[in-house]
Design a protein around this motif. Sequence first.
Motif, PDB file in Angstrom:
ATOM      1  N   THR A 184      37.835  18.428  10.256  1.00 19.66           N
ATOM      2  CA  THR A 184      39.138  17.765  10.396  1.00 19.66           C
ATOM      3  C   THR A 184      39.273  16.531   9.509  1.00 19.66           C
ATOM      4  OG1 THR A 184      38.296  16.469  12.278  1.00 19.66           O
ATOM      5  CG2 THR A 184      39.391  18.569  12.775  1.00 19.66           C
ATOM      6  N   PHE A 185      38.356  16.344   8.571  1.00 14.21           N
ATOM      7  CA  PHE A 185      38.351  15.117   7.761  1.00 14.21           C
ATOM      8  C   PHE A 185      39.605  15.011   6.902  1.00 14.21           C
ATOM      9  CE2 PHE A 185      37.182  12.735   3.871  1.00 14.21           C
ATOM     10  CZ  PHE A 185      36.879  11.513   4.472  1.00 14.21           C
ATOM     11  N   ASN A 186      40.232  13.834   6.979  1.00 17.98           N
ATOM     12  CA  ASN A 186      41.416  13.537   6.178  1.00 17.98           C
ATOM     13  C   ASN A 186      41.158  12.197   5.477  1.00 17.98           C
ATOM     14  OD1 ASN A 186      44.101  12.022   5.816  1.00 17.98           O
ATOM     15  ND2 ASN A 186      44.799  14.118   6.161  1.00 17.98           N
ATOM     16  N   GLU A 187      41.094  12.230   4.155  1.00 19.19           N
ATOM     17  CA  GLU A 187      40.707  11.035   3.404  1.00 19.19           C
ATOM     18  C   GLU A 187      41.688   9.889   3.599  1.00 19.19           C
ATOM     19  OE1 GLU A 187      39.696   9.692  -1.200  1.00 19.19           O
ATOM     20  OE2 GLU A 187      39.543  11.804  -0.609  1.00 19.19           O
ATOM     21  N   LYS A 188      42.964  10.180   3.628  1.00 19.44           N
ATOM     22  CA  LYS A 188      43.965   9.132   3.801  1.00 19.44           C
ATOM     23  C   LYS A 188      43.805   8.466   5.168  1.00 19.44           C
ATOM     24  CE  LYS A 188      48.956   8.308   3.605  1.00 19.44           C
ATOM     25  NZ  LYS A 188      50.300   8.948   3.404  1.00 19.44           N
ATOM     26  N   GLU A 189      43.596   9.277   6.205  1.00 18.66           N
ATOM     27  CA  GLU A 189      43.406   8.742   7.552  1.00 18.66           C
ATOM     28  C   GLU A 189      42.101   7.946   7.629  1.00 18.66           C
ATOM     29  OE1 GLU A 189      44.109   8.085  11.701  1.00 18.66           O
ATOM     30  OE2 GLU A 189      45.342   8.457   9.932  1.00 18.66           O
ATOM     31  N   ALA A 190      41.064   8.433   6.960  1.00 15.91           N
ATOM     32  CA  ALA A 190      39.781   7.741   6.966  1.00 15.91           C
ATOM     33  C   ALA A 190      39.909   6.351   6.337  1.00 15.91           C
ATOM     34  CB  ALA A 190      38.739   8.566   6.231  1.00 15.91           C
ATOM     35  N   LYS A 191      40.648   6.255   5.237  1.00 13.14           N
ATOM     36  CA  LYS A 191      40.850   4.955   4.581  1.00 13.14           C
ATOM     37  C   LYS A 191      41.566   3.986   5.521  1.00 13.14           C
ATOM     38  CE  LYS A 191      40.967   6.615  -0.204  1.00 13.14           C
ATOM     39  NZ  LYS A 191      41.799   6.835  -1.399  1.00 13.14           N
ATOM     40  N   ARG A 192      42.533   4.496   6.260  1.00 10.08           N
ATOM     41  CA  ARG A 192      43.269   3.654   7.209  1.00 10.08           C
ATOM     42  C   ARG A 192      42.332   3.144   8.305  1.00 10.08           C
ATOM     43  NH1 ARG A 192      45.251   3.645  12.048  1.00 10.08           N
ATOM     44  NH2 ARG A 192      44.483   5.752  12.489  1.00 10.08           N
ATOM     45  N   ILE A 193      41.500   4.020   8.828  1.00 11.67           N
ATOM     46  CA  ILE A 193      40.576   3.649   9.903  1.00 11.67           C
ATOM     47  C   ILE A 193      39.552   2.629   9.406  1.00 11.67           C
ATOM     48  CG2 ILE A 193      38.714   4.522  11.385  1.00 11.67           C
ATOM     49  CD1 ILE A 193      40.333   7.163  11.591  1.00 11.67           C
ATOM     50  N   LEU A 194      39.055   2.824   8.204  1.00 13.69           N
ATOM     51  CA  LEU A 194      38.001   1.950   7.672  1.00 13.69           C
ATOM     52  C   LEU A 194      38.485   0.532   7.383  1.00 13.69           C
ATOM     53  CD1 LEU A 194      36.205   4.485   5.311  1.00 13.69           C
ATOM     54  CD2 LEU A 194      35.303   3.512   7.430  1.00 13.69           C
ATOM     55  N   LYS A 195      39.802   0.333   7.277  1.00 11.95           N
ATOM     56  CA  LYS A 195      40.331  -1.002   7.059  1.00 11.95           C
ATOM     57  C   LYS A 195      39.984  -1.962   8.201  1.00 11.95           C
ATOM     58  CE  LYS A 195      44.307   0.193   4.128  1.00 11.95           C
ATOM     59  NZ  LYS A 195      45.790   0.213   4.038  1.00 11.95           N
ATOM     60  N   ALA A 196      39.714  -1.408   9.375  1.00 13.16           N
ATOM     61  CA  ALA A 196      39.420  -2.233  10.542  1.00 13.16           C
ATOM     62  C   ALA A 196      37.952  -2.649  10.613  1.00 13.16           C
ATOM     63  CB  ALA A 196      39.804  -1.486  11.818  1.00 13.16           C
ATOM     64  N   PHE A 197      37.127  -2.170   9.683  1.00 14.87           N
ATOM     65  CA  PHE A 197      35.693  -2.457   9.725  1.00 14.87           C
ATOM     66  C   PHE A 197      35.325  -3.638   8.838  1.00 14.87           C
ATOM     67  CE2 PHE A 197      35.687   1.636  11.641  1.00 14.87           C
ATOM     68  CZ  PHE A 197      34.505   1.733  12.365  1.00 14.87           C
ATOM     69  N   GLU A 198      34.247  -4.307   9.232  1.00 15.10           N
ATOM     70  CA  GLU A 198      33.643  -5.346   8.412  1.00 15.10           C
ATOM     71  C   GLU A 198      32.493  -4.719   7.639  1.00 15.10           C
ATOM     72  OE1 GLU A 198      32.442  -8.648  10.749  1.00 15.10           O
ATOM     73  OE2 GLU A 198      34.442  -9.037  11.572  1.00 15.10           O
ATOM     74  N   PHE A 199      32.482  -4.935   6.336  1.00 21.17           N
ATOM     75  CA  PHE A 199      31.441  -4.347   5.499  1.00 21.17           C
ATOM     76  C   PHE A 199      30.374  -5.388   5.182  1.00 21.17           C
ATOM     77  CE2 PHE A 199      34.907  -1.421   5.075  1.00 21.17           C
ATOM     78  CZ  PHE A 199      34.302  -0.184   4.924  1.00 21.17           C
ATOM     79  N   PRO A 200      29.111  -4.908   4.991  1.00 18.50           N
ATOM     80  CA  PRO A 200      28.689  -3.518   4.904  1.00 18.50           C
ATOM     81  C   PRO A 200      28.635  -2.841   6.275  1.00 18.50           C
ATOM     82  CG  PRO A 200      26.790  -4.959   4.752  1.00 18.50           C
ATOM     83  CD  PRO A 200      27.987  -5.849   4.752  1.00 18.50           C
ATOM     84  N   VAL A 201      28.684  -1.497   6.239  1.00 19.67           N
ATOM     85  CA  VAL A 201      28.572  -0.694   7.443  1.00 19.67           C
ATOM     86  C   VAL A 201      27.382   0.240   7.303  1.00 19.67           C
ATOM     87  CG1 VAL A 201      31.052  -0.759   7.917  1.00 19.67           C
ATOM     88  CG2 VAL A 201      30.098   1.124   6.549  1.00 19.67           C
ATOM     89  N   ILE A 202      27.066   0.909   8.394  1.00 17.91           N
ATOM     90  CA  ILE A 202      26.030   1.935   8.370  1.00 17.91           C
ATOM     91  C   ILE A 202      26.670   3.266   8.743  1.00 17.91           C
ATOM     92  CG2 ILE A 202      25.333   1.478  10.773  1.00 17.91           C
ATOM     93  CD1 ILE A 202      22.447   2.160   9.877  1.00 17.91           C
ATOM     94  N   ILE A 203      26.292   4.319   8.055  1.00 16.02           N
ATOM     95  CA  ILE A 203      26.798   5.661   8.327  1.00 16.02           C
ATOM     96  C   ILE A 203      25.627   6.513   8.824  1.00 16.02           C
ATOM     97  CG2 ILE A 203      27.858   7.733   7.332  1.00 16.02           C
ATOM     98  CD1 ILE A 203      29.338   5.944   5.387  1.00 16.02           C
ATOM     99  N   LYS A 204      25.873   7.269   9.902  1.00 16.32           N
ATOM    100  CA  LYS A 204      24.797   8.056  10.510  1.00 16.32           C
ATOM    101  C   LYS A 204      25.259   9.487  10.780  1.00 16.32           C
ATOM    102  CE  LYS A 204      23.259   4.058  13.286  1.00 16.32           C
ATOM    103  NZ  LYS A 204      23.019   3.610  14.683  1.00 16.32           N
ATOM    104  N   ASP A 205      24.326  10.411  10.674  1.00 15.05           N
ATOM    105  CA  ASP A 205      24.543  11.765  11.172  1.00 15.05           C
ATOM    106  C   ASP A 205      24.629  11.679  12.690  1.00 15.05           C
ATOM    107  OD1 ASP A 205      24.442  14.461  11.898  1.00 15.05           O
ATOM    108  OD2 ASP A 205      22.270  14.596  11.577  1.00 15.05           O
ATOM    109  N   ALA A 206      25.718  12.196  13.264  1.00 13.75           N
ATOM    110  CA  ALA A 206      25.922  12.073  14.709  1.00 13.75           C
ATOM    111  C   ALA A 206      24.862  12.808  15.509  1.00 13.75           C
ATOM    112  CB  ALA A 206      27.309  12.591  15.091  1.00 13.75           C
ATOM    113  N   ALA A 207      24.208  13.780  14.901  1.00 18.94           N
ATOM    114  CA  ALA A 207      23.169  14.537  15.597  1.00 18.94           C
ATOM    115  C   ALA A 207      21.776  14.197  15.077  1.00 18.94           C
ATOM    116  CB  ALA A 207      23.421  16.037  15.446  1.00 18.94           C
ATOM    117  N   GLY A 208      21.667  13.121  14.300  1.00 17.80           N
ATOM    118  CA  GLY A 208      20.402  12.778  13.664  1.00 17.80           C
ATOM    119  C   GLY A 208      19.414  12.132  14.617  1.00 17.80           C
TER     120      GLY A 208
END
Length: 315
Positions: free
Chosen positions: A84-108
Amino acid sequence: MIKNPPVIERIVKEMGGKIVKIVPERGYFYIDIKGKRLLVTRKFQIAGSLTADSALTRFKDLTDFILKENGIATPKTASFYRKTFNEKEAKRILKAFEFPVIIKDAAGSNSKGIFPMVKNSAAAIRTLKQEFKNFSCLIVQNMIQGKEYRVTVLDKKVIGALEMIPPRVWGNGRDNISKLIVAKQRDMKKKTPIDNALRAVLREQGFRLKDIPQKNQAVFIRKNSSLAEGGELRDVTALVNPEIKKICVRATKLVERTLSGIDVMCDDITKDPRKQSFNVIEINGKPDIYIHYNPNFGKTRDVVRDIINYILKTQ
């Protein structure tokens, strides 16, 4: 199993209840009925035992949702799914984050599928798109500052707690940091890469790879507790604040486990969580128990004996 939800929804409505979808990608939803809220899956599975393979701890996106829903502090998190990934929506969501961030595999697990120190939104989008080739769900989290702890819970009791100390080298007044890292990890299978992530960690401490630390001066080479790269363990079982114990026991119950390993980030495990920065990072449904034996600092906690005695008592 995809045929289950319509039938479940119809019967629930007939009984005067309603369905509340929470994480459609995982097939989890609430049934609100008769003043109670039931958490079920589209397979209509209800589990909560010592050996049950609960998705609530297997998937970090579900764990985070359940904890936040019940008022337990976790880092700011967003979940992204390959289907369901939508790049435009992802950019909007990421605006609320403070960088740097960490990205993880949800099942990792076991520190696999982790991408720390992602500098900005563009880099996060690139990482998501690239890693969706390998993972079906990725979560983005704010990077939380503090000390990392592992709290092992059995039923209603904390049976062990450890401070997870990130890998570090100690200055000898002669060798530069690069040589100290090589010497420390000479006999280790996993080596710390000499990359931008390492340079960033050193820079935060005012160091470069070519610098020579003073004798007995500690220099951290990772921000997270990577035991494979030389991280250390300190037993703090007797020091855990009673309120933190309550949170960990409650969190274990919320994700339908009897045994869990809870990763906590806070300033000081001895202090009231309400008076400091405190977050539950994740919950491990199949926690490593060997780490409670022969820690680098402090005493062994015989958690295997505790678990076996619990099973004998309750079976």
